[in-house]
Enzyme design. Structure first.
Site, PDB file in Angstrom:
ATOM      1  N   HIS A 184      31.815  51.295  43.271  1.00 54.07           N
ATOM      2  CA  HIS A 184      31.771  51.427  41.814  1.00 54.07           C
ATOM      3  C   HIS A 184      30.634  50.591  41.238  1.00 54.07           C
ATOM      4  O   HIS A 184      30.123  49.674  41.890  1.00 54.07           O
ATOM      5  CB  HIS A 184      33.094  50.972  41.207  1.00 54.07           C
ATOM      6  N   GLU A 188      30.461  48.277  38.806  1.00 60.13           N
ATOM      7  CA  GLU A 188      30.705  46.845  38.672  1.00 60.13           C
ATOM      8  C   GLU A 188      30.633  46.161  40.040  1.00 60.13           C
ATOM      9  O   GLU A 188      30.080  45.071  40.169  1.00 60.13           O
ATOM     10  CB  GLU A 188      32.079  46.587  38.035  1.00 60.13           C
ATOM     11  N   CYS A 210      38.075  49.557  36.767  1.00 59.75           N
ATOM     12  CA  CYS A 210      39.287  50.100  37.392  1.00 59.75           C
ATOM     13  C   CYS A 210      40.274  49.006  37.768  1.00 59.75           C
ATOM     14  O   CYS A 210      39.903  47.858  38.006  1.00 59.75           O
ATOM     15  CB  CYS A 210      38.913  50.919  38.628  1.00 59.75           C
ATOM     16  N   CYS A 270      37.751  46.823  40.596  1.00 58.44           N
ATOM     17  CA  CYS A 270      36.655  46.188  39.858  1.00 58.44           C
ATOM     18  C   CYS A 270      37.186  45.097  38.940  1.00 58.44           C
ATOM     19  O   CYS A 270      36.534  44.066  38.754  1.00 58.44           O
ATOM     20  CB  CYS A 270      35.863  47.236  39.079  1.00 58.44           C
TER      21      CYS A 270
END
Length: 155
Positions: free
Chosen positions: A56, A58, A84, A94
């Protein structure tokens, strides 16, 4: 949620622009993220799938800062989509990565829709004392970029 500055808008738009680099996929959102220092200097950037299809935005940005001994308590993480709290492809969300990094402020454009998971990133971060700001009028651009998974037509 607290108010935001023009710098917050600028960096959130920058995160949205980064999200456009994410390879379109039916299995994930295209997300961009930046970590910006207290003096307004970008420290790291990332977008979904930058180095691995399962990573992801982040996660990508924070990985670039890992192991450098930086104090991120005064930094802000800007992201196009809510961090998330549930992951199918990775063991750590994240939201957990942000908390572990010591970041105390997060700015986002759009809360995660109920498409892949029931996300409570904003609530989880706030429960841990982080300042979380949503700039909701920038959310339409995030929806357009993610029309491939949200079932919407782009404008």
């Amino acid at each position: 949620m607290t108010s935001y500055t023009e710098a917050d808008r600028f960096w959130t738009r920058s995160a949205i622009d980064l999200s456009r680099l994410s390879p379109p996929s039916p299995t994930h959102y295209a997300v961009g993220a930046l970590v910006v220092g207290p003096a307004g200097n970008p420290m790291a950037t990332g977008y979904t799938g930058e180095t691995d299809p399962h990573f992801h935005a982040e996660e990508e940005a924070l990985a670039k800062l890992a192991g450098r001994g930086l104090d991120l308590a005064e930094a802000t993480l800007y992201t196009s989509l809510e961090p998330c709290t549930t992951r199918k492809s990775r063991p750590v969300s994240c939201t957990e990565l942000i908390l572990a990094a010591g970041i105390r402020r997060v700015v986002l454009a759009l809360r995660e829709p109920l498409h892949f998971a029931d996300c409570t990133g904003v609530e989880t971060l706030q429960a841990h004392g982080l300042e979380v700001i949503e700039i909701s009028d920038l959310g339409e651009a995030v929806r357009d970029i993610n029309a491939h998974v949200m079932g919407m037509q782009t404008t």
